[in-house]
Design a protein around this motif. Structure first.
Motif, PDB file in Angstrom:
ATOM      1  N   LEU A   1       0.796  -1.223   0.000  1.00 51.51           N
ATOM      2  CA  LEU A   1       0.000   0.000   0.000  1.00 51.51           C
ATOM      3  C   LEU A   1       0.836   1.285   0.000  1.00 51.51           C
ATOM      4  CD1 LEU A   1      -2.878  -0.892   2.519  1.00 51.51           C
ATOM      5  CD2 LEU A   1      -3.018  -0.691   0.031  1.00 51.51           C
ATOM      6  N   LEU A   2       2.052   1.221   0.559  1.00 54.21           N
ATOM      7  CA  LEU A   2       2.838   2.461   0.692  1.00 54.21           C
ATOM      8  C   LEU A   2       4.239   2.328   0.090  1.00 54.21           C
ATOM      9  CD1 LEU A   2       1.936   3.456   4.398  1.00 54.21           C
ATOM     10  CD2 LEU A   2       0.774   4.128   2.303  1.00 54.21           C
ATOM     11  N   LYS A   3       4.372   1.513  -0.931  1.00 54.84           N
ATOM     12  CA  LYS A   3       5.700   1.230  -1.497  1.00 54.84           C
ATOM     13  C   LYS A   3       6.454   2.526  -1.837  1.00 54.84           C
ATOM     14  CE  LYS A   3       8.387  -1.904  -4.001  1.00 54.84           C
ATOM     15  NZ  LYS A   3       9.467  -1.648  -3.059  1.00 54.84           N
ATOM     16  N   ASP A   4       7.660   2.664  -1.252  1.00 55.68           N
ATOM     17  CA  ASP A   4       8.572   3.790  -1.504  1.00 55.68           C
ATOM     18  C   ASP A   4       8.058   5.162  -1.062  1.00 55.68           C
ATOM     19  OD1 ASP A   4      10.429   2.037  -2.514  1.00 55.68           O
ATOM     20  OD2 ASP A   4       9.665   2.201  -4.563  1.00 55.68           O
ATOM     21  N   ARG A   5       6.976   5.189  -0.307  1.00 54.99           N
ATOM     22  CA  ARG A   5       6.542   6.479   0.271  1.00 54.99           C
ATOM     23  C   ARG A   5       7.434   6.793   1.463  1.00 54.99           C
ATOM     24  NH1 ARG A   5       0.973   6.541  -1.586  1.00 54.99           N
ATOM     25  NH2 ARG A   5       1.387   6.097  -3.772  1.00 54.99           N
ATOM     26  N   LEU A   6       7.590   8.091   1.739  1.00 57.26           N
ATOM     27  CA  LEU A   6       8.358   8.487   2.925  1.00 57.26           C
ATOM     28  C   LEU A   6       7.364   8.977   3.977  1.00 57.26           C
ATOM     29  CD1 LEU A   6       9.978  10.726   4.732  1.00 57.26           C
ATOM     30  CD2 LEU A   6      11.223   8.685   4.058  1.00 57.26           C
ATOM     31  N   ALA A   7       7.334   8.282   5.110  1.00 52.01           N
ATOM     32  CA  ALA A   7       6.373   8.632   6.170  1.00 52.01           C
ATOM     33  C   ALA A   7       7.101   9.119   7.414  1.00 52.01           C
ATOM     34  CB  ALA A   7       5.512   7.412   6.515  1.00 52.01           C
TER      35      ALA A   7
ATOM     36  N   ALA B   1       5.864   0.293   7.487  1.00 51.87           N
ATOM     37  CA  ALA B   1       7.069  -0.373   6.967  1.00 51.87           C
ATOM     38  C   ALA B   1       6.697  -1.695   6.285  1.00 51.87           C
ATOM     39  CB  ALA B   1       8.060  -0.610   8.101  1.00 51.87           C
ATOM     40  N   ARG B   2       5.769  -2.438   6.892  1.00 50.09           N
ATOM     41  CA  ARG B   2       5.339  -3.721   6.301  1.00 50.09           C
ATOM     42  C   ARG B   2       4.717  -3.512   4.932  1.00 50.09           C
ATOM     43  NH1 ARG B   2       2.605  -4.461  11.209  1.00 50.09           N
ATOM     44  NH2 ARG B   2       4.166  -5.106  12.719  1.00 50.09           N
ATOM     45  N   GLU B   3       4.183  -2.296   4.701  1.00 48.47           N
ATOM     46  CA  GLU B   3       3.564  -1.995   3.400  1.00 48.47           C
ATOM     47  C   GLU B   3       4.520  -1.231   2.486  1.00 48.47           C
ATOM     48  OE1 GLU B   3       0.756  -3.047   2.076  1.00 48.47           O
ATOM     49  OE2 GLU B   3       0.208  -4.219   3.847  1.00 48.47           O
ATOM     50  N   GLY B   4       5.822  -1.274   2.822  1.00 48.00           N
ATOM     51  CA  GLY B   4       6.830  -0.761   1.889  1.00 48.00           C
ATOM     52  C   GLY B   4       7.267   0.673   2.083  1.00 48.00           C
TER      53      GLY B   4
ATOM     54  N   ASP C   1      16.463  17.125   3.214  1.00 49.06           N
ATOM     55  CA  ASP C   1      17.828  17.117   2.632  1.00 49.06           C
ATOM     56  C   ASP C   1      18.242  15.713   2.228  1.00 49.06           C
ATOM     57  OD1 ASP C   1      18.021  19.796   3.009  1.00 49.06           O
ATOM     58  OD2 ASP C   1      19.263  19.691   4.821  1.00 49.06           O
ATOM     59  N   THR C   2      17.858  14.703   3.034  1.00 51.17           N
ATOM     60  CA  THR C   2      18.315  13.343   2.729  1.00 51.17           C
ATOM     61  C   THR C   2      17.336  12.575   1.836  1.00 51.17           C
ATOM     62  OG1 THR C   2      17.357  12.589   4.817  1.00 51.17           O
ATOM     63  CG2 THR C   2      19.718  13.014   4.825  1.00 51.17           C
ATOM     64  N   GLN C   3      16.043  12.788   2.038  1.00 46.86           N
ATOM     65  CA  GLN C   3      15.038  11.985   1.315  1.00 46.86           C
ATOM     66  C   GLN C   3      14.364  12.735   0.165  1.00 46.86           C
ATOM     67  OE1 GLN C   3      14.762   8.814   2.374  1.00 46.86           O
ATOM     68  NE2 GLN C   3      16.078   9.177   4.143  1.00 46.86           N
ATOM     69  N   GLY C   4      14.446  14.070   0.199  1.00 43.00           N
ATOM     70  CA  GLY C   4      13.866  14.857  -0.896  1.00 43.00           C
ATOM     71  C   GLY C   4      12.421  15.263  -0.697  1.00 43.00           C
ATOM     72  N   ARG C   5      11.644  14.451  -0.006  1.00 42.41           N
ATOM     73  CA  ARG C   5      10.219  14.780   0.158  1.00 42.41           C
ATOM     74  C   ARG C   5       9.627  14.008   1.334  1.00 42.41           C
ATOM     75  NH1 ARG C   5      10.267  10.282  -2.941  1.00 42.41           N
ATOM     76  NH2 ARG C   5       8.474   8.978  -2.409  1.00 42.41           N
ATOM     77  N   ILE C   6       8.480  14.456   1.788  1.00 40.60           N
ATOM     78  CA  ILE C   6       7.733  13.720   2.834  1.00 40.60           C
ATOM     79  C   ILE C   6       6.327  13.496   2.271  1.00 40.60           C
ATOM     80  CG2 ILE C   6       6.775  13.833   5.182  1.00 40.60           C
ATOM     81  CD1 ILE C   6       9.238  15.691   5.854  1.00 40.60           C
TER      82      ILE C   6
ATOM     83  N   ALA D   1      -3.534   6.741   5.127  1.00 36.78           N
ATOM     84  CA  ALA D   1      -2.285   7.180   4.483  1.00 36.78           C
ATOM     85  C   ALA D   1      -2.145   6.633   3.071  1.00 36.78           C
ATOM     86  CB  ALA D   1      -1.098   6.733   5.332  1.00 36.78           C
ATOM     87  N   SER D   2      -2.989   5.673   2.714  1.00 40.37           N
ATOM     88  CA  SER D   2      -2.837   4.988   1.427  1.00 40.37           C
ATOM     89  C   SER D   2      -3.705   5.628   0.341  1.00 40.37           C
ATOM     90  CB  SER D   2      -3.232   3.510   1.581  1.00 40.37           C
ATOM     91  OG  SER D   2      -4.653   3.406   1.621  1.00 40.37           O
ATOM     92  N   ASP D   3      -3.475   5.195  -0.900  1.00 41.52           N
ATOM     93  CA  ASP D   3      -4.277   5.695  -2.030  1.00 41.52           C
ATOM     94  C   ASP D   3      -5.747   5.298  -1.896  1.00 41.52           C
ATOM     95  OD1 ASP D   3      -1.873   6.526  -2.930  1.00 41.52           O
ATOM     96  OD2 ASP D   3      -1.694   5.071  -4.570  1.00 41.52           O
ATOM     97  N   LYS D   4      -6.022   4.283  -1.074  1.00 45.28           N
ATOM     98  CA  LYS D   4      -7.415   3.843  -0.907  1.00 45.28           C
ATOM     99  C   LYS D   4      -8.285   4.936  -0.291  1.00 45.28           C
ATOM    100  CE  LYS D   4      -6.409  -1.072  -0.281  1.00 45.28           C
ATOM    101  NZ  LYS D   4      -7.188  -1.724  -1.324  1.00 45.28           N
TER     102      LYS D   4
END
Ligand code: NAP
Length: 246
Positions: free
Chosen positions: A2-8, A26-29, A78-83, A226-229
């Protein structure tokens, strides 16, 4: 996932509900940035999250201190680029009857629970506006809806979080940023462990589903929001309380 490669970014994430939300994401990526006021617990959470195969950075910051909040958000950018996702979870109680409540008990709870939510929202929103998308999940409480004896400061802070959620949802909607709140009932964490057994039994009697909530009950709801759903849901308060308030 559900959250692959998102920064939370999760505040108050070293234990309790915040930790459970971080692990569920984390379990959802999702990659995680976890902040807490004290270092104890943060390192353990980092190890638990990294063991799930995603990245995790930890930050020591007090949510009431603007400078610390701004520095934390800047370091992440600075490290991740976005939240992509912000969960305003850090919160405290300092219970007392109004007649006995000190000014400092009032100020502390309002400052951490409400001002902290404002400061992180303000610090993170620019990045979300730039990206043209974002999800903000604020952890309120059913006490912010119905009040409670001995919790005037806490209930006012959580009612404030609910009102802030709705204003932010209106402000950010045209930027494709959804802002929602979760109002947990009685959840078994360190926050509720301190309550007397008699009070716990009384509370249990008022829960139609007949059990206290688990931190994972809140994490599952946060994950959904938090997901697209949940792309068409904003400005809402989702009550997760086993039916206490209806
Ligand atoms: P918890 O176990 O006490 O965890 C709260 C976390 O927030 C702790 O890690 C704490 O760090 C951190 N924190 C406290 N003050 C902070 C500050 N100034 N800056 C940064 N972090 C700070 O509580 P919880 O039960 O998981 O509660 C999480 C959220 O859910 C809170 O907003 C709470 O009001 C809400 N909630 C809980 C319940 C419930 O029944 N448990 C019900 C409704 C709503 P330290 O340990 O270092 O102090």
């Amino acid at each position: 996932m559900l959250l692959k490669d998102r920064l939370a970014l999760i505040t108050g994430g070293s234990r309790g509900i915040g930790r459970e939300i971080a692990l569920a994401f984390a379990r959802e990526g999702a990659n995680l940035a976890v902040c807490d006021i004290s270092p104890e617990g943060l390192e353990n959470v980092r190890k638990e999250i990294e063991a799930l195969g995603v990245k995790c950075e930890i930050y020591e910051a007090d949510v009431q201190k603007k400078e610390q909040v701004d520095q934390t958000v800047q370091k992440i950018l600075d490290t991740q680029g976005r939240i992509d996702i912000l969960v305003n979870n850090a919160g405290v109680t300092k219970d007392n009857l109004i007649a006995r409540m000190s000014e400092s008990e009032w100020d502390l709870v309002l400052s951490i629970n409400l001002k902290g939510t404002f400061l992180f929202t303000k610090a993170v929103c620019r990045s979300m506006i730039r990206e043209g998308r974002g999800k903000i999940v604020n952890i309120a409480s059913v006490i912010g809806l119905v009040g409670n004896l001995g919790q005037a400061n806490y209930s006012a802070s959580k009612a404030g979080v609910i009102a802030l959620t709705k204003s932010a949802a209106r402000e950010f909607a045209r930027k494709n940023i959804c802002v929602n709140a979760i109002a947990p009932g009685f959840i078994e964490t360190q926050m509720t462990q301190a309550l007397q057994e008699e009070m716990k039994q009384k509370a249990l009697g008022g829960i139609p589903l007949g059990r206290f909530g688990k931190a994972s009950d809140i994490a599952e709801t946060a994950l959904f929001l938090a997901s697209d759903k949940a792309d068409y849901i904003t400005g809402q308060v989702i009550v997760v309380d086993g039916g206490m308030v209806m």
